[in-house]
Design a protein around this motif. Sequence first.
Motif, PDB file in Angstrom:
ATOM      1  N   LEU A   1       1.096  -1.109   0.374  1.00 22.42           N
ATOM      2  CA  LEU A   1      -0.118   0.055   0.392  1.00 22.42           C
ATOM      3  C   LEU A   1       0.879   1.231  -0.077  1.00 22.42           C
ATOM      4  CD1 LEU A   1      -2.853   1.598   0.139  1.00 22.42           C
ATOM      5  CD2 LEU A   1      -1.773   0.934   2.397  1.00 22.42           C
ATOM      6  N   TYR A   2       0.598   2.173  -1.120  1.00 23.02           N
ATOM      7  CA  TYR A   2       1.147   3.215  -0.752  1.00 23.02           C
ATOM      8  C   TYR A   2       0.375   4.621  -1.235  1.00 23.02           C
ATOM      9  CZ  TYR A   2       4.205   0.237  -3.350  1.00 23.02           C
ATOM     10  OH  TYR A   2       5.389  -1.203  -4.142  1.00 23.02           O
ATOM     11  N   ILE A   3       0.866   5.331   0.850  1.00 22.05           N
ATOM     12  CA  ILE A   3      -0.085   7.089   0.889  1.00 22.05           C
ATOM     13  C   ILE A   3       1.005   7.827   0.186  1.00 22.05           C
ATOM     14  CG2 ILE A   3      -0.834   7.640   2.255  1.00 22.05           C
ATOM     15  CD1 ILE A   3      -1.040   5.477   3.622  1.00 22.05           C
ATOM     16  N   TYR A   4       0.555   8.721  -0.670  1.00 23.99           N
ATOM     17  CA  TYR A   4       1.166   9.703  -1.581  1.00 23.99           C
ATOM     18  C   TYR A   4       0.591  10.911  -0.865  1.00 23.99           C
ATOM     19  CZ  TYR A   4       3.215  12.685  -4.344  1.00 23.99           C
ATOM     20  OH  TYR A   4       3.875  13.894  -5.525  1.00 23.99           O
ATOM     21  N   ASP A   5       1.066  12.282  -0.622  1.00 20.16           N
ATOM     22  CA  ASP A   5       0.836  13.128   0.101  1.00 20.16           C
ATOM     23  C   ASP A   5       1.470  14.370  -1.260  1.00 20.16           C
ATOM     24  OD1 ASP A   5       0.569  16.056   0.976  1.00 20.16           O
ATOM     25  OD2 ASP A   5      -1.084  14.726   2.580  1.00 20.16           O
ATOM     26  N   LYS A   6       0.514  14.641  -1.720  1.00 19.12           N
ATOM     27  CA  LYS A   6       1.609  16.369  -2.791  1.00 19.12           C
ATOM     28  C   LYS A   6       2.149  17.090  -2.700  1.00 19.12           C
ATOM     29  CE  LYS A   6       0.730  17.939  -7.745  1.00 19.12           C
ATOM     30  NZ  LYS A   6      -0.210  17.761  -8.269  1.00 19.12           N
ATOM     31  N   ASP A   7       1.456  17.419  -1.822  1.00 17.23           N
ATOM     32  CA  ASP A   7       1.990  19.023  -0.630  1.00 17.23           C
ATOM     33  C   ASP A   7       2.805  18.780  -0.144  1.00 17.23           C
ATOM     34  OD1 ASP A   7      -0.417  20.289  -2.034  1.00 17.23           O
ATOM     35  OD2 ASP A   7      -1.530  20.090  -0.057  1.00 17.23           O
ATOM     36  N   LEU A   8       3.064  17.660   0.260  1.00 17.74           N
ATOM     37  CA  LEU A   8       4.237  16.797   1.572  1.00 17.74           C
ATOM     38  C   LEU A   8       5.386  16.571   0.234  1.00 17.74           C
ATOM     39  CD1 LEU A   8       2.350  16.388   5.108  1.00 17.74           C
ATOM     40  CD2 LEU A   8       3.403  18.089   4.470  1.00 17.74           C
ATOM     41  N   ASN A   9       4.780  15.950  -0.796  1.00 19.45           N
ATOM     42  CA  ASN A   9       5.741  15.209  -0.832  1.00 19.45           C
ATOM     43  C   ASN A   9       6.959  14.174  -0.768  1.00 19.45           C
ATOM     44  OD1 ASN A   9       6.998  14.770  -4.063  1.00 19.45           O
ATOM     45  ND2 ASN A   9       8.887  15.636  -3.970  1.00 19.45           N
ATOM     46  N   GLN A  10       5.315  13.145   0.045  1.00 23.19           N
ATOM     47  CA  GLN A  10       6.260  12.057   0.769  1.00 23.19           C
ATOM     48  C   GLN A  10       4.960  11.105   1.003  1.00 23.19           C
ATOM     49  OE1 GLN A  10       6.251  12.852   4.860  1.00 23.19           O
ATOM     50  NE2 GLN A  10       4.467  11.447   5.677  1.00 23.19           N
ATOM     51  N   VAL A  11       6.123  10.066   0.384  1.00 28.16           N
ATOM     52  CA  VAL A  11       5.132   8.512   0.544  1.00 28.16           C
ATOM     53  C   VAL A  11       5.581   7.415   1.872  1.00 28.16           C
ATOM     54  CG1 VAL A  11       6.046   6.527  -0.998  1.00 28.16           C
ATOM     55  CG2 VAL A  11       5.623   8.878  -2.848  1.00 28.16           C
TER      56      VAL A  11
ATOM     57  N   ILE B   1       5.143   3.478   2.814  1.00 28.02           N
ATOM     58  CA  ILE B   1       5.408   2.818   2.237  1.00 28.02           C
ATOM     59  C   ILE B   1       5.048   1.294   3.176  1.00 28.02           C
ATOM     60  CG2 ILE B   1       5.379   0.117   0.698  1.00 28.02           C
ATOM     61  CD1 ILE B   1       7.544   2.364  -0.869  1.00 28.02           C
ATOM     62  N   LYS B   2       4.094   0.642   3.436  1.00 29.86           N
ATOM     63  CA  LYS B   2       3.075  -0.261   3.904  1.00 29.86           C
ATOM     64  C   LYS B   2       2.447  -1.895   3.622  1.00 29.86           C
ATOM     65  CE  LYS B   2       0.809   2.801   7.350  1.00 29.86           C
ATOM     66  NZ  LYS B   2       0.010   2.740   8.545  1.00 29.86           N
ATOM     67  N   LYS B   3       3.276  -2.696   4.023  1.00 31.88           N
ATOM     68  CA  LYS B   3       2.854  -4.232   3.029  1.00 31.88           C
ATOM     69  C   LYS B   3       1.288  -4.403   3.469  1.00 31.88           C
ATOM     70  CE  LYS B   3       6.679  -6.322   4.258  1.00 31.88           C
ATOM     71  NZ  LYS B   3       7.239  -7.832   5.371  1.00 31.88           N
ATOM     72  N   LEU B   4       0.529  -4.501   2.093  1.00 32.77           N
ATOM     73  CA  LEU B   4      -0.510  -4.734   2.489  1.00 32.77           C
ATOM     74  C   LEU B   4      -1.075  -5.838   3.026  1.00 32.77           C
ATOM     75  CD1 LEU B   4      -3.407  -3.634   1.363  1.00 32.77           C
ATOM     76  CD2 LEU B   4      -3.021  -4.986  -1.157  1.00 32.77           C
ATOM     77  N   GLY B   5      -0.453  -7.266   2.759  1.00 28.13           N
ATOM     78  CA  GLY B   5      -0.790  -8.350   4.165  1.00 28.13           C
ATOM     79  C   GLY B   5      -2.217  -8.618   3.741  1.00 28.13           C
TER      80      GLY B   5
ATOM     81  N   LYS C   1       9.362  11.883  -8.170  1.00 30.69           N
ATOM     82  CA  LYS C   1      10.634  12.574  -8.281  1.00 30.69           C
ATOM     83  C   LYS C   1      10.916  13.458  -7.382  1.00 30.69           C
ATOM     84  CE  LYS C   1      14.377  14.884 -11.220  1.00 30.69           C
ATOM     85  NZ  LYS C   1      14.238  15.529 -12.253  1.00 30.69           N
ATOM     86  N   GLY C   2      12.302  12.826  -6.114  1.00 27.20           N
ATOM     87  CA  GLY C   2      12.192  14.009  -5.129  1.00 27.20           C
ATOM     88  C   GLY C   2      11.636  13.613  -3.558  1.00 27.20           C
ATOM     89  N   ALA C   3      10.616  12.719  -3.617  1.00 29.40           N
ATOM     90  CA  ALA C   3       9.609  12.439  -3.456  1.00 29.40           C
ATOM     91  C   ALA C   3      10.341  11.899  -1.619  1.00 29.40           C
ATOM     92  CB  ALA C   3       8.177  11.498  -3.366  1.00 29.40           C
ATOM     93  N   ASP C   4       9.837  12.636  -0.465  1.00 27.50           N
ATOM     94  CA  ASP C   4      10.015  11.309   1.055  1.00 27.50           C
ATOM     95  C   ASP C   4       9.560  10.099   1.212  1.00 27.50           C
ATOM     96  OD1 ASP C   4      12.608  13.120   1.486  1.00 27.50           O
ATOM     97  OD2 ASP C   4      11.083  14.545   2.708  1.00 27.50           O
ATOM     98  N   VAL C   5      10.467   8.977   1.334  1.00 27.30           N
ATOM     99  CA  VAL C   5      10.428   7.206   1.125  1.00 27.30           C
ATOM    100  C   VAL C   5      10.555   6.974   2.551  1.00 27.30           C
ATOM    101  CG1 VAL C   5       9.393   5.368  -0.131  1.00 27.30           C
ATOM    102  CG2 VAL C   5      10.043   7.209  -1.225  1.00 27.30           C
ATOM    103  N   PHE C   6       8.903   6.789   3.001  1.00 29.08           N
ATOM    104  CA  PHE C   6       9.365   6.006   4.671  1.00 29.08           C
ATOM    105  C   PHE C   6       8.514   4.074   4.361  1.00 29.08           C
ATOM    106  CE2 PHE C   6       8.549  10.281   4.838  1.00 29.08           C
ATOM    107  CZ  PHE C   6       9.592  10.690   5.782  1.00 29.08           C
ATOM    108  N   GLN C   7       9.059   3.535   4.679  1.00 35.36           N
ATOM    109  CA  GLN C   7       8.880   2.253   5.194  1.00 35.36           C
ATOM    110  C   GLN C   7       8.170   2.108   6.123  1.00 35.36           C
ATOM    111  OE1 GLN C   7       8.839   0.131   2.301  1.00 35.36           O
ATOM    112  NE2 GLN C   7      10.365   1.276   1.039  1.00 35.36           N
TER     113      GLN C   7
END
Length: 224
Positions: free
Chosen positions: A107-117, A119-123, A218-224
Amino acid sequence: MNNRRQQVQTAKRFDFRLPALSVLLVAAALALPALAQASALDQFKTFVSSTQSAKGNFTQQLVKVESGTPKVSNQSSGTFVFSRPGKFIWTYQKPYEQLLQADGEKLYIYDKDLNQVTIKKLGDALGSSPAAILFGSNNLEQNFNLKDAGARDGMEWLEATPKAKDTTFDRIGIGMKNGVPAAMELRDSFGQVSLLTFGSFEKNPAMSAGQFKFAVPKGADVFQ
């Protein structure tokens, strides 16, 4: 900024433990006349067994009763597309742009204003959540107790109670009309109701092979 982050956290409640959504659809234009008179449970079972994928739009709002008066807040709207099991794109367009997307595994949650993604396991995250009603497998009675709840607001209503005890919502109401879900009411233990309504619902549209593959902006911060 605090209000913005509150909106982000509210949207992430639909992160598929999965909540508010969540929740969902105004009727297909052409439905068999018999379906309009069928019980909510019969309509719902037919919908689940005959719908592998769908797309449409939604509105979402939080309703809380204070001193006997319902108050509406956190209104949002957007579009959705899904393919069972576990593949979907849920896009908030107003008041803020946010994307929740699943490829069947993550599962990917992307916030455009914060440019932040995030990522979680859907499972098994769909489990006994509102999202499972639309996006999960067809075996919903494994996770929910289902029963008819009568007619209201021009719809036949179905009540789904999660069998698991650690879910966010106590009860989920599903309003059926012309053979498809037209609305969902998600009731939590604090007396709040997240209401979703659906429009332009199209059953089993053509889907491209890579439609649900997520590409990190491009350039988004990614958090697992």
